[in-house]
Design a protein around this motif. Structure first.
Motif, mmCIF file in Angstrom:
data_model
loop_
_atom_site.group_PDB
_atom_site.id
_atom_site.type_symbol
_atom_site.label_atom_id
_atom_site.label_comp_id
_atom_site.label_asym_id
_atom_site.label_seq_id
_atom_site.Cartn_x
_atom_site.Cartn_y
_atom_site.Cartn_z
ATOM 1 N N CYS A 33 0.823 -1.202 0.000
ATOM 2 C CA CYS A 33 0.000 0.000 0.000
ATOM 3 C C CYS A 33 0.863 1.260 0.000
ATOM 4 N N HIS A 42 0.122 3.950 1.237
ATOM 5 C CA HIS A 42 -0.055 4.696 2.476
ATOM 6 C C HIS A 42 1.012 4.322 3.505
ATOM 7 N N ARG A 43 0.903 3.137 4.095
ATOM 8 C CA ARG A 43 1.862 2.780 5.138
ATOM 9 C C ARG A 43 2.509 1.427 4.888
ATOM 10 N N GLY A 44 2.321 0.936 3.687
ATOM 11 C CA GLY A 44 3.122 -0.235 3.309
ATOM 12 C C GLY A 44 2.496 -1.593 3.538
ATOM 13 N N ALA A 45 1.216 -1.644 3.889
ATOM 14 C CA ALA A 45 0.594 -2.953 4.142
ATOM 15 C C ALA A 45 0.379 -3.714 2.827
ATOM 16 N N CYS A 85 -7.067 -1.741 0.556
ATOM 17 C CA CYS A 85 -6.190 -2.099 1.674
ATOM 18 C C CYS A 85 -7.032 -2.154 2.954
ATOM 19 N N TYR A 95 -6.179 -1.862 6.005
ATOM 20 C CA TYR A 95 -5.723 -1.092 7.171
ATOM 21 C C TYR A 95 -6.495 0.229 7.306
ATOM 22 N N HIS A 96 -6.492 1.063 6.216
ATOM 23 C CA HIS A 96 -7.242 2.327 6.272
ATOM 24 C C HIS A 96 -8.111 2.507 5.036
ATOM 25 N N GLN A 97 -8.313 1.381 4.322
ATOM 26 C CA GLN A 97 -9.284 1.352 3.222
ATOM 27 C C GLN A 97 -8.930 2.213 2.018
#
Ligand code: FES
Ligand SMILES: [Fe+2]
Length: 427
Positions: free
Chosen positions: A93, A95-98, A113, A115-117
């Motif tokens: 992702c 955003h933060r890499g998930a 994703c 984690y935060h969609q």
């Protein structure tokens, strides 16, 4: 970083503990099978360098928006079928890499994703960010994403994708040549042989080996072992010394290669090479209760019993009798790899041929009558070489006839591989 030093007798990368004492690939330092430093360098120079990594058969993702999770080297990627063809993106992702896509296979017009969609199109473009414009809470406006945020700059990292006759490859590098040039004129006719008409996906087996991925590359370039390690091969006359053979490296860099074996049209006594020398892989007196598994329905101009064709770095194309496979080789650290056998047939298979292909799937894969010994052999080497990284193997079979291409008792292909590997790695 220190410069690579070249000596008269070989090359030595001064900043790491790897020394190839011969430039011809005949001696390989054991450190390349267990060093984390070597492994990390491979990820950069091979898997993220100018090479095409096999990621899927197109028939694994036959419909629009079908996807498959896999890897280029050890980087997780997703391959999708899009309106324009195929896409491949790093499964991480923006955003933060998930990990974004958590399924192995499926169909989805977009990927979210967990984690935060954050939501991405199947091409990997960022389409939606929750609360991007903030949220009204009573009289207060909660601020959302930074004003300067541009979704076009925060898509998933995309790879180039190439399709060749139903094989899908991906690369990180802009310098990788076109796929036809990459495969090269020695390999192309043999890829075409097995991919000359539409194929269908029949399923896969997966196995893990506690050994380095290059030991498997050595194995599939090693016709010398094939009739010695594999009792089934020799005993049941699938692969013997004395059959007509090809051992051909690709001329560009030697990293791809081809082995074929074809029975002579007139039966000759290929067993005598084993019985005369008392070689244990030739076992008299064995028979199968149902010999149908050893059948072969002719379907190509040349009726090879074996075609084994590694395409560096992630693919081995295989035909053994009527079983057809694209093997995918995935490194999992210096001492582990995953091996996926993707079985396929042709769309126009007769029911009889399809049944035989499925039956002969038992020859290969983790419990295959032939190939179960291969990963055992690579693990034996891994365990034997874990220490003494400066010691080397010795590969002298066929050394005095480096251009001989009609032998199946040769280590020429392995030597060519290591010479190409040294150049690629800068060793
Ligand atoms: S890490 Fe993926 S949305 Fe936050
Ligand atoms: Fe083998």
């Amino acid at each position: 970083m220190a410069e690579t030093l070249t000596t008269d007798s070989g090359t030595h990368a001064a900043d790491r503990d790897v020394f190839f004492p011969q430039p011809d690939g005949s001696r390989v330092p054991y450190a390349v099978f267990s060093s984390q430093e070597v492994y990390d360098r491979e990820q950069e120079r091979i898997y993220r360098g100018p090479h095409w990594s096999f990621v899927a058969l197109a028939c694994e993702i036959p419909n629009l928006n079908d996807f498959k999770s896999t890897f280029v080297g050890d980087t997780p990627v997703v391959v999708t079928r899009t309106a324009d063809g195929f896409a491949c993106w790093v499964n991480r992702c923006a955003h933060r890499g998930a990990i974004v896509c958590r399924e192995k296979h499926g169909n989805a017009a977009s990927h979210t994703c967990v984690y935060h969609q954050w939501n991405y199109s199947c091409e990997g473009d960022l389409q939606g960010v929750p609360f991007r414009r903030g949220q009204k809470q009573g009289d207060i406006m909660l601020v959302g994403m930074a004003k300067a945020f541009d979704p076009a700059q925060h898509g998933l990292r995309k790879l180039r994708v190439a399709e060749y006759k139903g094989l899908l490859f991906a690369t990180f590098s802009d310098d990788t040549p076109d796929i036809e040039d990459y495969l090269g004129p020695q390999m192309l006719p043999w890829v075409d042989r097995l991919f000359h008409k539409p194929i269908v996906y029949l399923g896969c087996t997966r196995q893990y080996s506690k050994s380095n991925w290059k030991l498997y590359f050595e194995n599939v370039k090693d016709p010398y072992h094939a009739s010695l390690l594999h009792l089934f091969h020799t005993t049941f006359n699938i692969f013997r010394v004395g059959m007509s053979a090809r051992s051909i490296p690709d001329a560009t860099h030697g990293l791809h290669s081809l082995i074929t074996v074809t029975k002579p049209s007139v039966e000759t006594n290929t067993a005598s090479a084993y019985t005369d020398q008392k070689i244990r892989s030739m076992q008299d007196g064995f028979a199968l209760e149902d010999p149908y598994v050893l059948g072969q329905i002719p379907e190509y101009e040349e009726n090879c019993t074996n075609q084994i064709q590694p395409i560096f770095p992630q693919l081995v194309i295989q035909q053994i009798h009527n079983t057809l496979v694209a093997r995918q080789l995935l490194p999992k650290g210096p001492s582990n790899f995953e091996l996926v056998f993707h079985f396929f047939g042709y769309e126009d298979d007769t029911p009889e041929l399809r049944e035989l292909r499925l039956l002969q799937a038992n020859l290969v894969g983790p419990a295959g009558y032939i190939s179960m010994e291969d990963t055992e052999a690579t693990e034996l080497v891994q365990r034997g070489t874990a220490r003494d990284g400066d010691k080397t193997s010795f590969m002298g079979m066929g050394l005095d006839a480096p251009d001989q291409t009609n032998s199946n008792i040769t280590e020429n292909l392995i030597r060519r591989f290591w010479a190409g590997y040294q150049r690629t790695m800068g060793y």
